[in-house]
Motif scaffolding. Structure first.
Motif, PDB file in Angstrom:
ATOM      1  N   VAL A   1       0.699  -1.144   0.082  1.00  0.00           N
ATOM      2  CA  VAL A   1       0.046   0.053  -0.042  1.00  0.00           C
ATOM      3  C   VAL A   1       0.995   1.211   0.010  1.00  0.00           C
ATOM      4  N   GLU A   2       1.860   1.322   0.884  1.00  0.00           N
ATOM      5  CA  GLU A   2       2.763   2.070   0.946  1.00  0.00           C
ATOM      6  C   GLU A   2       3.592   2.765  -0.413  1.00  0.00           C
ATOM      7  N   ALA A   3       3.816   1.613  -1.183  1.00  0.00           N
ATOM      8  CA  ALA A   3       4.318   1.804  -2.567  1.00  0.00           C
ATOM      9  C   ALA A   3       3.586   2.457  -3.528  1.00  0.00           C
ATOM     10  N   VAL A   4       2.208   1.913  -3.287  1.00  0.00           N
ATOM     11  CA  VAL A   4       1.104   2.683  -4.245  1.00  0.00           C
ATOM     12  C   VAL A   4       1.082   4.114  -3.808  1.00  0.00           C
ATOM     13  N   HIS A   5       0.944   4.433  -2.780  1.00  0.00           N
ATOM     14  CA  HIS A   5       0.849   5.832  -2.224  1.00  0.00           C
ATOM     15  C   HIS A   5       2.029   6.538  -2.752  1.00  0.00           C
ATOM     16  N   LEU A   6       3.194   6.051  -2.504  1.00  0.00           N
ATOM     17  CA  LEU A   6       4.637   6.751  -3.071  1.00  0.00           C
ATOM     18  C   LEU A   6       4.504   7.063  -4.596  1.00  0.00           C
ATOM     19  N   ILE A   7       3.840   5.988  -5.357  1.00  0.00           N
ATOM     20  CA  ILE A   7       3.806   6.383  -6.911  1.00  0.00           C
ATOM     21  C   ILE A   7       2.734   7.556  -6.971  1.00  0.00           C
ATOM     22  N   ALA A   8       1.436   7.366  -6.523  1.00  0.00           N
ATOM     23  CA  ALA A   8       0.238   8.162  -6.681  1.00  0.00           C
ATOM     24  C   ALA A   8       0.890   9.465  -6.457  1.00  0.00           C
ATOM     25  N   ASP A   9       1.607   9.781  -5.504  1.00  0.00           N
ATOM     26  CA  ASP A   9       1.935  11.012  -4.837  1.00  0.00           C
ATOM     27  C   ASP A   9       3.413  11.532  -5.614  1.00  0.00           C
ATOM     28  N   GLY A  10       3.660  10.466  -6.785  1.00  0.00           N
ATOM     29  CA  GLY A  10       4.986  11.094  -7.403  1.00  0.00           C
ATOM     30  C   GLY A  10       6.378  10.951  -6.639  1.00  0.00           C
ATOM     31  N   LYS A  11       6.331  10.369  -5.675  1.00  0.00           N
ATOM     32  CA  LYS A  11       7.545  10.529  -4.827  1.00  0.00           C
ATOM     33  C   LYS A  11       8.249   9.110  -4.835  1.00  0.00           C
ATOM     34  N   ALA A  12       7.971   8.113  -5.546  1.00  0.00           N
ATOM     35  CA  ALA A  12       8.645   6.816  -5.704  1.00  0.00           C
ATOM     36  C   ALA A  12       9.804   6.991  -6.121  1.00  0.00           C
ATOM     37  N   PRO A  13      11.017   6.414  -5.303  1.00  0.00           N
ATOM     38  CA  PRO A  13      12.252   6.432  -5.898  1.00  0.00           C
ATOM     39  C   PRO A  13      12.500   5.870  -7.538  1.00  0.00           C
ATOM     40  N   ARG A  14      13.119   6.499  -8.177  1.00  0.00           N
ATOM     41  CA  ARG A  14      13.562   5.872  -9.842  1.00  0.00           C
ATOM     42  C   ARG A  14      14.889   5.517  -9.661  1.00  0.00           C
ATOM     43  N   ILE A  15      15.169   4.192  -9.656  1.00  0.00           N
ATOM     44  CA  ILE A  15      16.594   3.883 -10.041  1.00  0.00           C
ATOM     45  C   ILE A  15      16.730   3.245 -11.350  1.00  0.00           C
ATOM     46  N   PRO A  16      17.581   3.955 -12.202  1.00  0.00           N
ATOM     47  CA  PRO A  16      17.737   3.457 -13.612  1.00  0.00           C
ATOM     48  C   PRO A  16      18.407   2.100 -13.393  1.00  0.00           C
ATOM     49  N   GLN A  17      18.015   1.323 -14.397  1.00  0.00           N
ATOM     50  CA  GLN A  17      18.442  -0.433 -14.553  1.00  0.00           C
ATOM     51  C   GLN A  17      19.960  -0.007 -15.272  1.00  0.00           C
ATOM     52  N   PRO A  18      21.051  -0.668 -14.703  1.00  0.00           N
ATOM     53  CA  PRO A  18      22.042  -0.540 -15.445  1.00  0.00           C
ATOM     54  C   PRO A  18      22.196  -1.412 -16.720  1.00  0.00           C
ATOM     55  N   GLU A  19      23.164  -1.263 -17.794  1.00  0.00           N
ATOM     56  CA  GLU A  19      23.039  -2.011 -18.617  1.00  0.00           C
ATOM     57  C   GLU A  19      24.066  -3.210 -18.860  1.00  0.00           C
ATOM     58  N   GLU A  20      24.878  -3.084 -17.757  1.00  0.00           N
ATOM     59  CA  GLU A  20      25.978  -3.861 -17.540  1.00  0.00           C
ATOM     60  C   GLU A  20      25.444  -5.082 -17.100  1.00  0.00           C
ATOM     61  N   GLY A  21      25.763  -6.319 -17.779  1.00  0.00           N
ATOM     62  CA  GLY A  21      25.219  -7.453 -17.383  1.00  0.00           C
ATOM     63  C   GLY A  21      23.748  -7.966 -17.930  1.00  0.00           C
ATOM     64  N   ALA A  22      23.263  -7.027 -18.856  1.00  0.00           N
ATOM     65  CA  ALA A  22      22.151  -7.366 -19.704  1.00  0.00           C
ATOM     66  C   ALA A  22      22.298  -8.420 -20.417  1.00  0.00           C
ATOM     67  N   THR A  23      21.454  -9.563 -20.490  1.00  0.00           N
ATOM     68  CA  THR A  23      21.549 -10.786 -21.489  1.00  0.00           C
ATOM     69  C   THR A  23      20.653 -10.903 -22.585  1.00  0.00           C
ATOM     70  N   TYR A  24      20.052  -9.661 -22.824  1.00  0.00           N
ATOM     71  CA  TYR A  24      19.153  -9.843 -23.826  1.00  0.00           C
ATOM     72  C   TYR A  24      19.814  -9.575 -25.236  1.00  0.00           C
TER      73      TYR A  24
END
Length: 151
Positions: free
Chosen positions: A1-24
């Motif tokens: 529930v807390e995560a949903v509220h953080l997203i709704a309020d625009g306060k959720a942390p945004r962590i970019p995914q590194p491309e290092e180690g990507a297997t696609y």
């Protein structure tokens, strides 16, 4: 529930995914799907099956690129059929009533059910030697009458 509220309020942390180690690896390319014939039958079957339908495992037969579809391992005696020379294969394939039988370097067999040519035409492998034959459709008198009624 807390995560949903953080997203709704625009306060959720945004962590970019590194491309290092990507297997696609992206979409498999046709030029990388050529069949290597120096393998056991199980590996040939897995290669053909793994590339079925896109991009399609292929080989050269009579100077033409032919793509194989619908393989299965064949655990029986060698069936009767017409020999077909396949570039790079240690032994010719056999066009049988059930399809094209190819051999691994272990002597075991793989049955291929469908073949596609460079022009896009796909045929049952069992019809390889009769692919160029064309037959005219002949209707019985009753079928001719039905065809005329439909027109």
């Amino acid at each position: 529930v807390e995560a949903v509220h953080l997203i709704a309020d625009g306060k959720a942390p945004r962590i970019p995914q590194p491309e290092e180690g990507a297997t696609y690896e992206g979409i498999q390319k046709k030029e990388n799907a050529e069949i290597s014939w120096d393998q056991p039958a199980a590996a040939l079957h897995n290669w053909i099956r793994g590339h079925d339908k896109v991009p399609g495992a292929w080989t050269t037969i009579n100077g033409q690129v032919v793509t194989f579809y619908g393989s299965s391992l064949l655990d029986a005696s060698v069936p009767a059929g017409q020999e077909l020379t396949i570039k790079g294969a240690s032994r010719p394939g056999l066009v049988t009533k059930n399809g094209l039988v190819v051999f691994g370097n272990d002597g075991k067999m793989v049955l291929v059910r469908n073949l596609q040519f460079e022009d896009g035409k796909m045929i049952p492998a069992s019809k390889y030697f009769s692919a160029d034959e064309t037959t005219a459709l002949e209707l019985t008198e009753e079928e001719k009458k039905i065809a005329e009624d439909i027109r």
